[in-house]
Enzyme design. Structure first.
Site, PDB file in Angstrom:
ATOM      1  N   HIS A   1      36.457  50.209  36.325  1.00 58.44           N
ATOM      2  CA  HIS A   1      38.409  49.588  36.870  1.00 58.44           C
ATOM      3  C   HIS A   1      39.604  50.275  38.042  1.00 58.44           C
ATOM      4  CE1 HIS A   1      41.164  46.827  35.757  1.00 58.44           C
ATOM      5  NE2 HIS A   1      42.166  47.667  36.364  1.00 58.44           N
TER       6      HIS A   1
ATOM      7  N   HIS B   1      39.236  43.513  43.628  1.00 58.99           N
ATOM      8  CA  HIS B   1      38.041  42.881  43.739  1.00 58.99           C
ATOM      9  C   HIS B   1      38.159  42.376  45.774  1.00 58.99           C
ATOM     10  CE1 HIS B   1      40.703  39.979  41.995  1.00 58.99           C
ATOM     11  NE2 HIS B   1      40.819  39.361  43.197  1.00 58.99           N
TER      12      HIS B   1
ATOM     13  N   HIS C   1      41.682  43.293  38.269  1.00 65.18           N
ATOM     14  CA  HIS C   1      40.697  44.204  38.637  1.00 65.18           C
ATOM     15  C   HIS C   1      40.567  44.303  40.182  1.00 65.18           C
ATOM     16  CE1 HIS C   1      36.614  46.147  37.252  1.00 65.18           C
ATOM     17  NE2 HIS C   1      37.092  45.967  38.445  1.00 65.18           N
TER      18      HIS C   1
ATOM     19  N   ASP D   1      31.948  33.266  42.664  1.00 67.49           N
ATOM     20  CA  ASP D   1      33.466  32.865  42.004  1.00 67.49           C
ATOM     21  C   ASP D   1      33.783  31.718  41.289  1.00 67.49           C
ATOM     22  OD1 ASP D   1      37.156  33.756  42.960  1.00 67.49           O
ATOM     23  OD2 ASP D   1      36.172  31.771  41.870  1.00 67.49           O
TER      24      ASP D   1
ATOM     25  N   HIS E   1      36.860  39.325  48.283  1.00 67.55           N
ATOM     26  CA  HIS E   1      36.260  37.545  48.337  1.00 67.55           C
ATOM     27  C   HIS E   1      35.844  37.446  49.047  1.00 67.55           C
ATOM     28  CE1 HIS E   1      39.714  35.847  44.893  1.00 67.55           C
ATOM     29  NE2 HIS E   1      40.402  36.705  45.079  1.00 67.55           N
TER      30      HIS E   1
HETATM   31  P1  DGP Z   1      42.251  36.771  42.866  1.00 67.91           P
HETATM   32  O1  DGP Z   1      43.254  35.257  42.404  1.00 67.91           O
HETATM   33  O2  DGP Z   1      42.216  37.313  43.865  1.00 67.91           O
HETATM   34  O3  DGP Z   1      42.745  37.104  42.084  1.00 67.91           O
HETATM   35  O4  DGP Z   1      40.892  36.010  42.473  1.00 67.91           O
HETATM   36  C1  DGP Z   1      40.326  35.943  41.644  1.00 67.91           C
HETATM   37  C2  DGP Z   1      39.425  35.220  41.231  1.00 67.91           C
HETATM   38  O5  DGP Z   1      38.651  35.448  40.546  1.00 67.91           O
HETATM   39  C3  DGP Z   1      39.369  33.533  41.709  1.00 67.91           C
HETATM   40  O6  DGP Z   1      38.878  33.380  42.694  1.00 67.91           O
HETATM   41  C4  DGP Z   1      39.143  32.322  40.555  1.00 67.91           C
HETATM   42  C5  DGP Z   1      37.657  33.806  39.709  1.00 67.91           C
HETATM   43  N1  DGP Z   1      37.750  34.168  38.830  1.00 67.91           N
HETATM   44  C6  DGP Z   1      38.504  34.002  37.607  1.00 67.91           C
HETATM   45  N2  DGP Z   1      37.984  34.168  36.062  1.00 67.91           N
HETATM   46  C7  DGP Z   1      36.562  34.369  36.864  1.00 67.91           C
HETATM   47  C8  DGP Z   1      35.220  34.053  35.677  1.00 67.91           C
HETATM   48  O7  DGP Z   1      35.322  34.322  34.614  1.00 67.91           O
HETATM   49  N3  DGP Z   1      34.459  33.817  36.472  1.00 67.91           N
HETATM   50  C9  DGP Z   1      34.117  34.236  37.768  1.00 67.91           C
HETATM   51  N4  DGP Z   1      32.988  34.196  38.173  1.00 67.91           N
HETATM   52  N5  DGP Z   1      35.005  34.373  38.055  1.00 67.91           N
HETATM   53  C10 DGP Z   1      36.653  34.055  37.737  1.00 67.91           C
END
Ligand code: DGP
Length: 114
Positions: free
Chosen positions: A46, A100, A98, A30, A102
């Site tokens: 997706h 995900h 999309h 992240d 954590h």
């Molecule tokens: P959520 O809030 O549950 O939709 O989590 C989205 C997560 O994605 C957040 O913890 C930050 C991460 N994130 C957003 N943009 C990027 C990116 O460009 N690269 C990476 N590695 N993580 C990202």
């Protein structure tokens, strides 16, 4: 899906720090880690959120959980425990649409979440 950040990461068009990859899923670090370990697991195909899981696409979810257990061992957080969470929609504070999962570990968690 066009204009989807995580589709771009899955395709390798947008760079990420990969932790695990196969033909179905990708795990990467992240960009805004909430703990010493913060890995995101995504299906390459997706799926908008957990609300969009169906009998037709649910096998990839089981695969994500299976791989996540091995990643937790590899990252050294399995023994102490960790958190797996998927945010959904506005109240769930989902910011990337999309699906995900954590994985956050390496520190003591609290409950309930904010
Ligand atoms: P959520 O809030 O549950 O939709 O989590 C989205 C997560 O994605 C957040 O913890 C930050 C991460 N994130 C957003 N943009 C990027 C990116 O460009 N690269 C990476 N590695 N993580 C990202």
């Amino acid at each position: 899906m066009a204009d989807c950040l995580f589709c771009g990461i899955a395709a390798g068009v947008i760079p990420s720090t990969k932790v695990y990859e196969d033909d179905q899923i990708l795990a990467f670090r992240d960009i805004n880690p909430q703990g010493p370990v913060h890995v995101l697991f995504i299906p390459k195909k997706h799926i908008g959120s957990a609300l969009d899981i169906t009998a037709e696409n649910s096998a990839v979810i089981a695969h994500i959980f299976e791989v996540a257990a091995q990643v937790a061992r590899d990252e050294g957080i399995a023994a102490d425990g960790y958190r797996l969470v998927s945010n959904i929609g506005e109240y769930g504070q989902q910011s990337v649409h999309h699906l995900h999962l954590h994985m956050i570990g390496g520190r003591q968690m609290s409950w309930p979440p904010g």
